[in-house]
Motif scaffolding. Structure first.
Motif, mmCIF file in Angstrom:
data_model
loop_
_atom_site.group_PDB
_atom_site.id
_atom_site.type_symbol
_atom_site.label_atom_id
_atom_site.label_comp_id
_atom_site.label_asym_id
_atom_site.label_seq_id
_atom_site.Cartn_x
_atom_site.Cartn_y
_atom_site.Cartn_z
ATOM 1 N N GLU A 22 1.178 3.898 -3.190
ATOM 2 C CA GLU A 22 0.573 5.223 -3.000
ATOM 3 C C GLU A 22 1.633 6.329 -3.036
ATOM 4 N N SER A 25 -1.448 -5.368 -5.449
ATOM 5 C CA SER A 25 -2.862 -5.457 -5.069
ATOM 6 C C SER A 25 -3.717 -4.658 -6.039
ATOM 7 N N THR A 26 -4.724 -5.311 -6.607
ATOM 8 C CA THR A 26 -5.521 -4.637 -7.640
ATOM 9 C C THR A 26 -6.269 -3.417 -7.087
ATOM 10 N N GLN A 27 -6.587 -3.413 -5.793
ATOM 11 C CA GLN A 27 -7.280 -2.233 -5.266
ATOM 12 C C GLN A 27 -6.363 -1.016 -5.197
ATOM 13 N N MET A 28 -5.056 -1.209 -5.406
ATOM 14 C CA MET A 28 -4.139 -0.074 -5.412
ATOM 15 C C MET A 28 -4.121 0.665 -6.749
ATOM 16 N N GLU A 42 -12.865 -2.323 -12.064
ATOM 17 C CA GLU A 42 -13.077 -3.386 -11.086
ATOM 18 C C GLU A 42 -12.316 -4.627 -11.511
ATOM 19 N N ASN A 53 -6.715 2.101 -8.255
ATOM 20 C CA ASN A 53 -7.478 3.332 -8.040
ATOM 21 C C ASN A 53 -6.724 4.304 -7.134
ATOM 22 N N HIS A 54 -6.108 3.740 -6.091
ATOM 23 C CA HIS A 54 -5.411 4.583 -5.111
ATOM 24 C C HIS A 54 -4.180 5.240 -5.741
ATOM 25 N N ASP A 72 -7.388 -9.379 -15.438
ATOM 26 C CA ASP A 72 -6.929 -8.227 -14.641
ATOM 27 C C ASP A 72 -5.615 -7.645 -15.154
ATOM 28 N N PRO A 130 -7.650 -10.386 -6.109
ATOM 29 C CA PRO A 130 -7.086 -9.377 -5.204
ATOM 30 C C PRO A 130 -5.694 -8.917 -5.629
ATOM 31 N N LYS A 131 -4.981 -9.759 -6.356
ATOM 32 C CA LYS A 131 -3.599 -9.400 -6.719
ATOM 33 C C LYS A 131 -3.243 -9.821 -8.132
ATOM 34 N N HIS A 175 0.801 -1.231 0.000
ATOM 35 C CA HIS A 175 0.000 0.000 0.000
ATOM 36 C C HIS A 175 0.836 1.285 0.000
#
Ligand SMILES: [Mn+2]
Length: 191
Positions: free
Chosen positions: A68, A130-133, A120, A135-136, A158, A124-125, A64
């Motif tokens: 970021e 991490s795929t949610q990173m 989306e 957007n971040h 993905d 998860p990775k 993370h």
């Protein structure tokens, strides 16, 4: 010369970035996250920038902070390299496919930060990323570059979707920073 370099060190990460907007697509990227290096290399290549990134951090926690903070410094270095933005096209857009995936990016370098992203992912990775990173990361870039960024991707895989997004981001940016004249492209006289 539209170049800048910035180093930022916190208790979590230590990041140095050198960016030349008018480069040859040469990347030297080391973040410790293979997939992230791959994405940033694709960004450099397709944007025709030169980019050196040396990033270390608390990957022992997770990815993370490192992702970021790399986004924060990339946004800062982009803003500094652009200077007063005299003569730039200001707006850029791109639609880039990768097999079944299609990414669309539109941006305005008009000085107002705003991110709208529709991306989306199934897993998860991807590798150690991490795929949610995704957007971040783009949120950090947009905020620090004072960029209005709209990004949308659809698809199935993905890896394809994220890679198409980074390439579309590069192409849109490449378009937005083209020098078209001497003037600052705003009725306000400032960007
Ligand atoms: Mn965060």
């Amino acid at each position: 010369m539209r170049k800048a370099d910035i180093s930022r060190k916190t208790s979590e990460t230590d990041i140095s970035i050198e960016l030349d907007l008018d480069g040859e697509g040469v990347a030297d990227i080391s973040t410790g996250i293979g997939f992230f290096d791959h994405m940033l290399t694709a960004f450099t290549k397709h944007g025709n920038f030169n980019l050196i990134i040396e990033a270390t951090g608390d990957l022992i926690v997770d990815d993370h902070h490192l992702i970021e903070d790399t986004g924060i410094v990339l946004g800062q270095v982009l803003a500094e390299a652009l200077g007063n933005k005299a003569g730039i096209a200001r707006f850029g857009e791109a639609r880039i496919p990768m097999d079944e995936a299609l990414a669309t990016v539109a941006m305005d370098l008009g000085g107002r930060s705003y991110l709208v992203i529709d991306a989306e992912f199934k897993a998860p990775k991807v590798g150690e990323f991490s795929t949610q990173m995704v957007n971040h990361f783009f949120e950090a870039v947009a905020q620090n570059a004072k960029m209005n960024l709209h990004a949308h991707v659809y698809g199935d895989n993905d890896h394809h979707k994220i890679e198409a997004l980074f390439k579309a981001f590069a192409y849109a940016l490449r378009r937005a920073i083209i020098i078209e004249g001497n003037e600052i492209k705003s009725t306000k006289g400032v960007l």
